[in-house]
Design an enzyme around this catalytic site. Structure first.
Site, short mmCIF file in Angstrom:
data_model
loop_
_atom_site.label_atom_id
_atom_site.label_comp_id
_atom_site.label_asym_id
_atom_site.label_seq_id
_atom_site.Cartn_x
_atom_site.Cartn_y
_atom_site.Cartn_z
N LYS A 4 -16.23 36.50 34.86
CA LYS A 4 -16.45 36.90 33.46
C LYS A 4 -15.10 37.23 32.82
O LYS A 4 -14.36 38.08 33.32
CB LYS A 4 -17.39 38.11 33.45
CG LYS A 4 -18.04 38.38 32.12
CD LYS A 4 -19.08 39.49 32.29
CE LYS A 4 -19.75 39.85 31.00
NZ LYS A 4 -20.55 41.07 31.13
C1 E4P Z 1 -23.13 41.70 28.93
O1 E4P Z 1 -22.61 40.86 29.59
C2 E4P Z 1 -22.47 42.92 28.46
O2 E4P Z 1 -21.77 43.44 29.51
C3 E4P Z 1 -23.49 43.91 27.97
O3 E4P Z 1 -24.68 43.25 27.59
C4 E4P Z 1 -22.99 44.86 26.91
O4 E4P Z 1 -24.06 45.64 26.44
P1 E4P Z 1 -23.86 46.97 25.56
O5 E4P Z 1 -23.40 46.55 24.21
O6 E4P Z 1 -25.22 47.59 25.53
O7 E4P Z 1 -22.84 47.78 26.27
#
Ligand code: E4P
Length: 217
Positions: free
Chosen positions: A87
């Site tokens: 990622k």
């Molecule tokens: C996904 O890959 C992200 O890490 C995550 O959905 C972020 O979510 P949040 O905005 O609730 O922290």
């Protein structure tokens, strides 16, 4: 639409896996820190543990911000298990790193995407997944689901293979909206997924069936 669980919590991952509907997991540095994971050895072990529980892709985010460091870190992460999807943030260095990994057959998730232009760069670099952050856009009075719809539309028009992974999903209605606009994946908190099951008519109907079933024995 595939369901990924957005957590680094092993108990929640086990619970979702036991439902038989889990397609993968996404994590980020905030979610890993919340579980108290510290140090390179423990980080790698935690990702290995997650891969043991689920069958699908597991997004492991790099902690570094420069191209060279992202490559080094991503290569180490990708060696943990073929399920690992590196990622990477949607920055200049991140896009270069997406290209590096995609041209070597290593799966990537281009994260922190807030515009269709960023999603275009991720697709052109060959990202496996692009992660538009729905909830964080909603938080600033911008239509998060609208962005997911726009990216799905553009990818369909031009035939990009990158899968649209709707992230920052905050509640059950977001999941329904992702379905409606054609997201490939929604990564959600367990609570939002479990919310899909609730319906008062199901509860009421079951109550009646249980009462009537008692008359039959
Ligand atoms: C996904 O890959 C992200 O890490 C995550 O959905 C972020 O979510 P949040 O905005 O609730 O922290």
């Amino acid at each position: 639409m595939k369901f990924f669980l957005d957590t680094a919590n092993l108990e929640q991952i086990k619970e979702a896996q036991s439902l038989g509907i889990l397609d993968g997991v996404t994590t980020n540095p905030s979610l890993m820190a919340k579980e108290g994971i510290k140090g390179q050895e423990n980080i790698l072990k935690h990702y290995a543990d997650i891969c043991e529980i689920v069958d699908g892709d597991v997004s492991a985010e790099v902690l570094s911000t420069t191209y060279e460091e992202m490559i080094k870190e991503g290569e180490e992460l990708s060696k943990i298990n073929p399920q690992i999807c590196v990622k990477l943030p949607c920055t200049i260095d991140g896009i270069k790193a997406v290209k590096y990994f995609s041209s070597r057959g290593i799966k990537t998730n281009c994260t922190l995407v807030f515009s269709v232009g960023q999603a275009l760069l991720a697709a052109k670099a060959g990202a496996t997944y692009v992660s538009p952050f729905v909830g964080r856009l909603d938080d600033i009075s911008t239509d998060g689901i609208g962005l997911v719809a726009q990216i799905v539309d553009v990818y369909n028009t031009y035939g990009y293979q990158t899968q649209v992974l709707a992230a920052s999903i905050r509640h059950t209605q977001h999941i329904i909206q992702c379905l409606e606009v054609g997201a490939d994946v929604a990564t959600c908190p367990l609570k939002a997924i479990l919310g899909l099951i609730n319906h008062p008519l199901t509860d009421k109907g079951l109550e009646t069936f249980i009462k009537d079933a008692a008359k039959m024995v």
